[in-house]
Design a protein around this motif. Sequence first.
Motif, PDB file in Angstrom:
ATOM      1  N   ASP A 286       0.857  -1.182   0.000  1.00 29.82           N
ATOM      2  CA  ASP A 286       0.000   0.000   0.000  1.00 29.82           C
ATOM      3  C   ASP A 286       0.894   1.234   0.000  1.00 29.82           C
ATOM      4  O   ASP A 286       1.685   1.433   0.914  1.00 29.82           O
TER       5      ASP A 286
ATOM      6  N   GLU B 191       1.392   5.194   0.029  1.00 31.27           N
ATOM      7  CA  GLU B 191       0.678   6.362   0.549  1.00 31.27           C
ATOM      8  C   GLU B 191       1.658   7.311   1.224  1.00 31.27           C
ATOM      9  O   GLU B 191       2.842   6.982   1.342  1.00 31.27           O
TER      10      GLU B 191
ATOM     11  N   HIS C  15      -5.562   2.381  -4.039  1.00 29.42           N
ATOM     12  CA  HIS C  15      -5.695   2.415  -2.579  1.00 29.42           C
ATOM     13  C   HIS C  15      -6.580   3.606  -2.208  1.00 29.42           C
ATOM     14  O   HIS C  15      -6.346   4.292  -1.231  1.00 29.42           O
TER      15      HIS C  15
ATOM     16  N   HIS D  35      -6.066   9.096   1.997  1.00 34.20           N
ATOM     17  CA  HIS D  35      -5.917   8.260   3.194  1.00 34.20           C
ATOM     18  C   HIS D  35      -6.339   9.021   4.440  1.00 34.20           C
ATOM     19  O   HIS D  35      -6.041   8.622   5.568  1.00 34.20           O
TER      20      HIS D  35
ATOM     21  N   PRO E 137      -8.177   2.103   2.014  1.00 33.98           N
ATOM     22  CA  PRO E 137      -7.286   2.670   3.028  1.00 33.98           C
ATOM     23  C   PRO E 137      -7.688   2.164   4.409  1.00 33.98           C
ATOM     24  O   PRO E 137      -8.882   2.167   4.748  1.00 33.98           O
ATOM     25  N   ALA E 138      -6.713   1.722   5.174  1.00 30.29           N
ATOM     26  CA  ALA E 138      -6.930   1.167   6.519  1.00 30.29           C
ATOM     27  C   ALA E 138      -7.942   0.008   6.508  1.00 30.29           C
ATOM     28  O   ALA E 138      -8.514  -0.327   7.547  1.00 30.29           O
TER      29      ALA E 138
HETATM   30 ZN    ZN Z   1      -3.001   2.388   3.613  1.00 33.40          ZN
END
Ligand code: ZN
Length: 309
Positions: A12, A14, A79, A83, A122-123
Amino acid sequence: MTMKKYCLLSNDVETTSIWHNTLRDETGYKVLKEGMPLLLDLYAKYDVKSTFFFTGYIANLYPEIVKMVQPYGHEVGSHGLSHEKEDGFDIMPLDRQIQHLKESKKILEDISGEEVISFRAPALRVNNDTAIALIEAGYKIDSSVASQRFDMFMSFGGVKKLNWLTAPRLPYRTSSKSLFKKGDGALIEVPLSASLIPYLSTTMRIFPRLTAIQRRIMAYEAKKTGKPIVFDTHPNEFIDESNEERKIHKRSSNPVAIFLQDTLRSKLKVKNLGPKGVKIYEKEIRYFDQKQFEFCNIKDYCLKTGFLQ
Ligand SMILES: [Zn+2]
């Protein structure tokens, strides 16, 4: 019967700074210049093809970060667009989810010149609308569900993540209404590997011994059931910002949440960042390499196994 064994390493990408516990453009620059080259060299050494999920934000900021993975045969995935905590897919209404998905897809396709069909939230924050939004925005694969992982409210979206406990372990076609259930929808879910404990690079850096036990369990399962290893890492873990003065950024006003999600989490999460983390990750890759797993990207896995035509 022995099954073909796959190891799907995924990344990922970011602008999150683990050291500062916040999003920063400067961190994105270090990811581009330091984290990504380390990771790409490591993958090249073991002939690993993997999937990189980029936020639309970092792709816009540094388009070359997307282009640099393509010569190696890695897949470009999305992604999300941002974020930011406020842009979690578990709290955005359907129309905004669609908009974020479409925008990030367009950014990544314009830069890469390739069709983008894979997504990781994201997450890992998703809700039931996300299954609908992904189809609407033209995606075919999701990898945001960590079957049987239990986060104990140490990450955002804790309550919705309880759905992970009952989600199938092997890749599946999702129901058109939920990512967490099998069905005859058009979307393919490739769940992240987990036992109750997350099996990903954060745990690997903090508790390497625990990860060594877990990888054996995962390898055994792969041999028995054909479940691919789906490991999640982040190039921002392979940069070192520890020479910078650190302020732990508080994301909540609830003192318990601050303790669990910010103070404690931040203390743990900075362990073995930078080149030390790369060494630990290499052990993981070497283990699966020696066990004759095939390393491929998520899209190719879906093609090889007939999920995708
Ligand atoms: Zn992430």
